[in-house]
Design a protein around this motif. Structure first.
Motif, PDB file in Angstrom:
ATOM      1  N   MET A 220     -17.430   2.564 -26.025  1.00 38.55           N
ATOM      2  CA  MET A 220     -16.054   1.696 -25.903  1.00 38.55           C
ATOM      3  C   MET A 220     -15.673   1.051 -27.317  1.00 38.55           C
ATOM      4  O   MET A 220     -14.843   0.762 -27.062  1.00 38.55           O
ATOM      5  N   GLU A 221     -16.603   0.746 -27.838  1.00 38.89           N
ATOM      6  CA  GLU A 221     -16.467  -0.121 -29.535  1.00 38.89           C
ATOM      7  C   GLU A 221     -15.701   0.410 -30.028  1.00 38.89           C
ATOM      8  O   GLU A 221     -14.492  -0.084 -30.579  1.00 38.89           O
ATOM      9  N   ARG A 222     -15.712   1.852 -30.616  1.00 38.49           N
ATOM     10  CA  ARG A 222     -14.427   2.304 -31.415  1.00 38.49           C
ATOM     11  C   ARG A 222     -13.463   2.462 -31.003  1.00 38.49           C
ATOM     12  O   ARG A 222     -12.653   2.078 -31.223  1.00 38.49           O
ATOM     13  N   PRO A 223     -13.315   2.586 -29.890  1.00 40.81           N
ATOM     14  CA  PRO A 223     -11.615   3.197 -29.037  1.00 40.81           C
ATOM     15  C   PRO A 223     -11.325   1.237 -29.674  1.00 40.81           C
ATOM     16  O   PRO A 223      -9.779   1.134 -29.353  1.00 40.81           O
ATOM     17  N   MET A 224     -11.625   0.439 -28.923  1.00 47.11           N
ATOM     18  CA  MET A 224     -11.689  -0.395 -28.528  1.00 47.11           C
ATOM     19  C   MET A 224     -11.140  -1.937 -29.793  1.00 47.11           C
ATOM     20  O   MET A 224      -9.555  -2.077 -30.182  1.00 47.11           O
TER      21      MET A 224
ATOM     22  N   PRO B 136     -12.380  12.044 -21.793  1.00 52.04           N
ATOM     23  CA  PRO B 136     -12.863  11.218 -20.941  1.00 52.04           C
ATOM     24  C   PRO B 136     -12.285   9.572 -21.344  1.00 52.04           C
ATOM     25  O   PRO B 136     -11.716   9.711 -22.696  1.00 52.04           O
ATOM     26  N   VAL B 137     -12.395   8.848 -20.987  1.00 53.76           N
ATOM     27  CA  VAL B 137     -10.931   7.701 -21.345  1.00 53.76           C
ATOM     28  C   VAL B 137     -11.357   6.959 -23.330  1.00 53.76           C
ATOM     29  O   VAL B 137     -10.418   7.250 -23.377  1.00 53.76           O
ATOM     30  N   ASP B 138     -12.631   7.277 -23.465  1.00 51.15           N
ATOM     31  CA  ASP B 138     -12.908   7.030 -25.188  1.00 51.15           C
ATOM     32  C   ASP B 138     -12.136   7.833 -25.646  1.00 51.15           C
ATOM     33  O   ASP B 138     -11.545   7.840 -27.175  1.00 51.15           O
ATOM     34  N   GLU B 139     -12.470   8.896 -24.923  1.00 56.70           N
ATOM     35  CA  GLU B 139     -11.641   9.759 -26.446  1.00 56.70           C
ATOM     36  C   GLU B 139     -10.109   9.793 -26.336  1.00 56.70           C
ATOM     37  O   GLU B 139      -9.643  10.116 -27.066  1.00 56.70           O
ATOM     38  N   ALA B 140      -9.556   9.626 -24.745  1.00 57.72           N
ATOM     39  CA  ALA B 140      -8.538   9.403 -24.632  1.00 57.72           C
ATOM     40  C   ALA B 140      -7.251   8.074 -25.348  1.00 57.72           C
ATOM     41  O   ALA B 140      -6.355   8.769 -25.895  1.00 57.72           O
ATOM     42  N   VAL B 141      -8.187   7.024 -25.450  1.00 55.45           N
ATOM     43  CA  VAL B 141      -7.332   6.258 -26.722  1.00 55.45           C
ATOM     44  C   VAL B 141      -7.799   6.730 -27.574  1.00 55.45           C
ATOM     45  O   VAL B 141      -6.688   6.050 -28.334  1.00 55.45           O
TER      46      VAL B 141
END
Length: 298
Positions: free
Chosen positions: A196-200, A166-171
């Motif tokens: 997406m809040e956490r990765p951002m 998942p892109v959120d975990e990828a970040v």
């Protein structure tokens, strides 16, 4: 570049020549202490004069302005601009969902363009590709200069899609491997169940300005479906049976618009940028029309 010979399979030579003359336009100066091409907000040792200040004991006598001293009988020290380096991080979503349509190929093309702009402006450029959750992303370590272009092209050309990252975990996985301030270009369809809040927040805290580009193909932007269908998740293999799918198209557009607005707000609130693009658009239109008009590049 040899005349008549294609330098890379990703971008034709004429487009590549135009991209080489372009420059990234971050909204804020996020630079590192390494010497580079960006003027920092503090004094330094470049050749561009900035200001004067009073001489203090221990200052380097080479920077004393003796012309002023001869007139005022007081020593003043010349201050110069400090030019620092910006790190360009390119994250390519290589999960299985990117295989749908031509999203993955367009993501690699855009990754190549952003990398070239960084290299040609003497930035450090690193590329990450995230495929399988739980595995370390594929990494092209930081490189600089025109001579690194072939390395980046080969890395992207040989990059296969497929996986369930998942892109959120990828970040978050990328940030464990990366050090340095600058720009983070995320090329993904952003089709994830995660928040997406956490990765951002992590990107912002790491000193990286987000350039988020959501790539969706024509069927995802405007699906034309009727009847009873079975949907299969390309990454997890789970299925969903839907009756009279045509009745749900309105809800789909409502959710898609809401998700797109949410991603844009997350980026904007952290001094970043976000853009949703149809992957069917020609690369030239994306680079020389849309991104240039939006002020992402010049």
């Amino acid at each position: 570049m040899e005349s008549g010979k294609q330098f890379t399979a990703l971008i034709d030579n004429s487009t590549l020549s135009r991209v080489e003359r372009m420059r990234l336009l971050p909204m804020r100066r996020r630079t590192n202490r390494s010497r580079g091409e960006h003027l920092a907000g503090k004094g330094g040792t470049s050749t561009e004069f900035n200001d004067y200040r009073d001489y203090s004991a221990g200052d380097d006598m080479r920077y004393v302005d003796w012309n002023i001293f001869s007139r005022l009988n007081r020593p003043y020290v010349k201050l110069y601009r400090h030019e620092e380096e910006m790190h360009v991080v390119v994250l390519v979503d290589a999960s299985a969902s990117m295989r749908f349509g031509d999203k993955f190929e367009k993501a690699k093309q855009l990754a190549a363009c952003f990398s070239v702009m960084g290299l040609m402006n003497l930035e450090k450029v690193s590329v990450f590709a995230c495929q399988h959750a739980g595995q370390t992303p594929q990494i092209l370590p930081p490189c600089t200069g025109r001579t690194s272009m072939r390395r980046i092209f080969q890395f992207l050309e040989n990059l296969p899609p497929g996986g369930d990252f998942p892109v959120d975990e990828a970040v978050e996985a990328v940030l464990k491997q990366h050090r340095g301030r600058g720009i983070c270009v995320i090329l993904s369809d952003f089709l994830t169940f995660g928040a997406m809040e956490r990765p951002m927040n992590q990107l912002f805290s790491a000193g990286l300005e987000v350039f988020g580009i959501q790539l969706l193909c024509g069927l995802e932007l405007n699906p034309e479906l009727t009847g009873d269908l079975r949907f299969v998740d390309s990454e997890t293999g789970s299925t969903l049976d839907v009756s009279s799918v045509g009745d749900l198209i309105g809800y789909y557009h409502q959710y898609l618009d809401g998700w797109r607005d949410h991603l844009a707000a997350l980026c904007r609130q952290r001094s970043g940028r976000f853009l949703c693009l149809d992957s069917g658009l020609p690369l030239e239109t994306m680079m020389f029309d849309v991104l240039k008009r939006k002020g992402w590049v010049q």
